[in-house]
Structure formats: structure tokens, C-alpha cells
Design a protein around this motif. Structure first.
Motif, short mmCIF file in Angstrom:
data_model
loop_
_atom_site.label_atom_id
_atom_site.label_comp_id
_atom_site.label_asym_id
_atom_site.label_seq_id
_atom_site.Cartn_x
_atom_site.Cartn_y
_atom_site.Cartn_z
N UNK A 1 40.60 36.48 47.50
CA UNK A 1 39.93 35.98 48.71
C UNK A 1 40.89 35.32 49.68
N UNK A 2 41.91 34.68 49.12
CA UNK A 2 42.94 34.08 49.98
C UNK A 2 43.76 35.18 50.64
N UNK A 3 44.05 36.23 49.90
CA UNK A 3 44.76 37.38 50.48
C UNK A 3 43.95 37.96 51.65
N UNK B 1 21.42 35.36 43.67
CA UNK B 1 22.55 36.21 44.02
C UNK B 1 23.66 35.93 43.01
N UNK B 2 24.06 36.98 42.28
CA UNK B 2 24.87 36.79 41.09
C UNK B 2 26.12 37.67 41.12
N UNK B 3 27.23 37.11 40.67
CA UNK B 3 28.44 37.91 40.46
C UNK B 3 28.77 37.85 38.97
N UNK C 1 34.55 39.32 54.51
CA UNK C 1 33.12 38.99 54.41
C UNK C 1 32.71 38.74 52.97
N UNK C 2 33.24 39.57 52.06
CA UNK C 2 32.86 39.44 50.66
C UNK C 2 33.26 38.07 50.12
N UNK C 3 34.46 37.62 50.50
CA UNK C 3 34.91 36.31 50.01
C UNK C 3 34.36 35.16 50.84
N UNK C 4 33.84 35.44 52.02
CA UNK C 4 33.06 34.43 52.74
C UNK C 4 31.77 34.16 51.97
N UNK C 5 31.18 35.21 51.41
CA UNK C 5 29.98 35.03 50.57
C UNK C 5 30.31 34.16 49.37
N UNK C 6 31.48 34.39 48.80
CA UNK C 6 31.90 33.66 47.59
C UNK C 6 32.31 32.23 47.95
N UNK D 1 39.15 35.62 40.65
CA UNK D 1 38.63 34.57 39.77
C UNK D 1 38.72 33.17 40.39
N UNK D 2 39.85 32.86 41.02
CA UNK D 2 40.01 31.51 41.58
C UNK D 2 39.08 31.27 42.76
N UNK D 3 38.80 32.31 43.53
CA UNK D 3 37.87 32.20 44.65
C UNK D 3 36.44 32.00 44.14
N UNK D 4 36.09 32.76 43.10
CA UNK D 4 34.74 32.66 42.55
C UNK D 4 34.46 31.25 42.04
N UNK D 5 35.37 30.70 41.25
CA UNK D 5 35.09 29.36 40.69
C UNK D 5 35.15 28.29 41.77
N UNK D 6 35.90 28.54 42.85
CA UNK D 6 35.99 27.54 43.92
C UNK D 6 34.73 27.52 44.78
N UNK D 7 34.02 28.65 44.84
CA UNK D 7 32.97 28.74 45.86
C UNK D 7 31.56 28.98 45.39
#
Lengths: 236, 225
Positions: free
Chosen positions: A104-106, B28-30, B94-99, B137-143
Motif C-alpha cells: 500500500x505504501x508502494x 467487509x472482510x479481507x 484505491x484498494x489500499x485507501x480502503x484498507x 500485510x503491514x497495510x492491512x494491520x495498520x488500517x
């Protein structure tokens, strides 16, 4: 009339120079512009820095570019694959360096680079080994890391449909990094399975507007990486 | 460990079913790669979960029938999937904005270690010759709002995976809400690990013995962590 099309993949990548930074689209095989990458191998540019989520599989596409010794640095989130030792061998022997970035950072670094944002703060990776050496700041009692925008000299991506001006639509999850990489590349090169005249794509459905695209070339039946790997294909 | 002891507790499928039982309708689940993916098979009748995969798809469906897949319709594990009615595709930002933006309700992940403060280690063994790879993984646990971990209680060598503090490289700090193991369901609370549920035939002492940190007993009225 503006026409960004090029006759073939070789012409599309001919401007890539030694030492360039490239963004290459794809998550796994979805969206990987294999034909453009193979043309780049033929073209011969070397000492490249490549920004891509993965490092390819087997010995085709991005893995073949690595195997050919053209990449001095990878910036990616997940360089391991079950079926390729190309990157691990290069990494362990020190021939290719790695900057590991959370996915996500990338993505956000690429988006920021393409959007004129120099840097941003993200909570991702705070307190982990990937935060080492990074500037941190607390907002609302939470720690954030300063991350910098990324840009590239060239972006290589794959589209399902393009018009001759470079408006693009992608196929399913092959979209992944392509729209943001198109924004962040100084010269964005697209291989499209179909190319139509301007006006033939409904403006409501265009995902990447033409302003982010510089070269378009027709690759009517793009290879699928998994099928090439299963067949034991290598490149060149 | 004796042969008889090996068989106590929940199977992988039962662990997945136990997780599924605790996910509210409409979430909403990952689901992470591996055992977490099993959870989708055990969602109780009448409940609908909306699955997100971080490579850019919401309303992800199960694997396609043989011969009907598309190599460009895949999940984060790079396996072919399907798109349910109402599905949408989007790019990575967008996907990681959701996360990262807290729009996802729940993420289920595997673990190497979880600390009593809720720190998670699940991306690297930290060996000098390992190829580091982190993905999302780090984005998921952060958000993501709630983080559930599904894991065997101990490693293959019998070492506890629930510990006072992680020795493997961290994925995130104070991020885990609940841990579902083959022996028990354990909440991470301000006071540390708190037992929520036990697998049939397993008692508190057995779980405590195999946990590398103090375990608080089940509370009379256990609320959600």
C-alpha cells in the motif's frame, strides 16, 4: 491528429536508456506487460531500476529481464515466488539490490509521485523493521512514517483497450498498478490488446485518460505468464 | 507431545468455522492467504460477507470451475477467483485507501507470533539469507478495523506462538484483536491475553501451559474485545 501508436513493441520501447528508472505494471501475472518487457530485453538497456510489485515467475517477462542482468535495483513489495529463483539468486549474490516497500505504501508513493505530492505520512510499518531510518511524526497519538513519492523515466503497462490517443481500459484485476504508474511515468508506454479510433470508447468508462499516456502499441493476444512458465518457456 | 495429545483441539476447518461464527453479517472482510481463506467456506447460513482482495477486487467469489478462469482475475495469493454480482475492480491506490482508510471491517491473517500487547509478526523469519517479502500485510494491520489471527497454538516444535513479546520482525504494533487457535479463542485486552472460548476437551491449564505469556481466565460475561 494526435496519434500515439507505434508500429510494434520494439518501436514502443526504443527510447529507454541505460540507467533509467522504470515502473512496470502487474500484480503476479495479471497486468504484466510481457511483450513490452521482452522487447526491452531485445533493446538492450541495462543498469535499470525497476519499480514493480513482484519480480516475475519462471524465466519469462520481468524474471527474464532480471535474468538477463539488466536490473541493478528492484523496488517492490513481494519479490518471492514459488516457481522462480531468478531474483533470489541475484539478490544473494549482490547483483541486484532490493528496496522492500509495503504494497500500500508502494501504491501511494507511486500515486503521490504522479500527483505532484513530494511526500506523505502513513501509519503502515510504524514500529517495524521497515521503519528503520525513516522520519516519524505523531498525529492524534499515533506514529506515522514519512514516505516519499516515486516517479519514473518510463512506465510499461498493459491495457485491454486503448484508443489512438491513449485513453485506456483494463482487464479485471490486471488494472492493479497501471493507472497510477501511468501517472508517475515521464514516458508511459502501453501495450493494448485492441486499439480503436478516438470516440469509440465511452468517456464514462475510460479508466486512464490519454494525458497520462505517450506510446501505444498493439499486442492482440498477449501471452499469459503462467502458461509460458507451465510450458517451460524462457526468453530470449 | 504424545500421539493422544496431538488430537486434542480443533482441526483447521473447525478453527476456520469458529472464526466465521464471530464475523457479523454484512462485514467487509479481507482474508489472508492460506488457512484464513478457509473461513469463507464456513460462513453461517443467512449471513453475507463482502470479500476484498488487495490486488483490486471487491465482492470476490470462489475459485472458477475448471477451464472457466481468467489469468487476470486473481486474488492476493495469485490464484484464479471469480467476481460475484456487484463486484468492482479498482487500482492499487484505491484498494489500499480502503484498507488504510479504515473502510474494511475485518482482516483474518496467519501469524508466526502474537504478543500479549497485540503485536504481530507474520512476514519474515529474519534470517540473513531470507528474501524479504511483505506484500500488503503491514497495510492491512495498520488500517483494518479488527484484526483476527488464525494459527496453530504452537509451532511444529511445540514452541508457543502467543508470547510476551515477539522475537520475529514485527508486522505491526498493538494491532491484533483476537487469536483463534486449535486450542482456544483468545482476546487481546489491555490486561493481556484473555481466554474467550475453549476447544472441546481442552482446559484452561492446558492452554496456559502452551502459551508464552500469562492467560486471563474466561470472564462470566465475555464482551467482544
Amino acid at each position: 491528429m494526435i496519434d500515439k501508436t507505434r508500429a510494434n513493441v520494439a518501436e514502443a520501447v526504443q527510447e529507454v536508456f541505460d540507467g533509467a528508472t522504470l515502473m512496470i505494471g502487474g500484480f503476479g501475472e495479471a497486468g504484466s506487460p510481457i511483450e513490452l518487457i521482452h522487447a526491452l530485453i531485445d533493446h538492450g538497456a541495462s543498469d535499470l531500476t525497476v519499480i514493480s510489485n513482484n519480480c516475475g515467475s519462471g524465466e519469462v517477462g520481468l524474471a527474464a529481464l532480471l535474468k538477463a542482468g539488466r536490473v541493478s535495483k528492484m523496488i517492490c513489495s513481494f519479490p518471492r515466488t514459488a516457481n522462480s529463483t531468478v531474483f533470489p539468486d541475484l539478490y544473494r549474490s549482490g547483483r541486484t539490490t532490493l528496496e522492500l516497500v509495503p504494497q500500500g505504501t508502494l501504491a501511494e508513493r507511486i500515486r503521490a509521485g504522479g500527483a505532484g505530492i513530494a511526500a506523505f505520512y502513513t501509519p503502515t510499518a510504524a514500529g517495524t523493521p521497515l521503519a528503520e531510518g525513516k522520519e516519524t511524526r505523531r498525529f492524534h497519538d499515533r506514529e506515522y512514517l514519512l514516505e516519499y513519492g516515486l516517479t519514473a523515466d518510463f512506465t510499461l503497462i498493459k491495457a485491454k483497450l486503448a484508443d489512438t490517443r491513449g485513453n485506456l481500459i483494463y482487464n479485471k484485476t490486471a488494472r492493479n498498478f497501471a493507472p497510477i504508474m501511468a501517472m508517475a511515468g515521464k514516458l508511459t508506454i502501453v501495450q493494448a490488446a485492441e486499439i480503436v479510433a478516438p470516440g469509440k470508447i465511452d468517456p464514462e468508462t475510460i479508466i486512464t485518460p490519454e494525458i497520462f499516456v505517450d506510446r501505444v502499441t498493439h499486442v492482440p493476444n498477449p501471452a499469459h505468464e503462467s502458461e509460458l512458465v507451465a510450458a517451460g518457456a524462457t526468453y530470449p | 507431545m504424545t500421539a493422544a495429545e496431538k488430537h486434542i483441539g480443533w482441526s483447521r476447518e473447525e478453527m476456520a468455522a469458529r472464526v466465521a461464527q464471530d464475523i457479523p453479517d454484512g462485514s467487509y472482510v479481507n482474508l489472508g492467504i492460506g488457512i484464513p481463506e478457509l473461513v469463507a467456506r464456513f460462513v453461517p447460513e443467512g449471513r453475507e460477507l463482502i470479500y476484498h482482495t488487495e490486488n483490486g477486487l471487491l465482492n470476490m467469489g470462489p475459485s472458477p470451475k475448471p477451464g472457466e478462469g481468467d489469468p487476470e482475475l486473481i486474488n492476493a495469493g495469485k490464484r484464479q477467483v471469480t467476481a460475484k454480482p456487484g463486484a468492482s475492480y479498482f487500482h492499487q491506490s484505491d484498494s489500499f485507501a480502503m484498507i488504510r482508510g479504515g473502510h474494511l471491517d475485518l482482516c483474518v491473517l496467519g501469524a508466526l507470533q502474537v504478543s500479549q500487547a497485540g503485536d504481530l509478526a507474520n512476514w519474515s523469519l529474519g534470517g540473513p539469507d531470507d528474501i524479504p517479502a511483505v506484500g500488503g500485510a503491514m497495510d492491512l494491520v495498520a488500517g483494518v478495523k479488527s484484526i483476527f489471527v488464525i494459527t496453530q497454538h504452537c509451532t511444529k516444535d511445540g514452541a508457543p506462538k502467543l508470547v510476551e513479546s515477539c522475537t520475529y520482525p514485527l508486522t505491526g504494533v498493538r494491532v491484533v484483536n483476537r487469536v483463534y487457535t486449535d486450542l482456544a479463542v483468545i482476546a487481546v485486552t489491555p490486561g493481556g491475553f484473555q481466554l474467550v472460548d475453549l476447544a472441546p476437551g481442552v482446559d484452561f491449564e492446558t492452554v496456559q501451559e502452551r502459551t508464552g505469556a500469562r492467560l486471563l481466565p474466561i470472564r462470566e460475561t465475555t464482551s467482544n474485545a
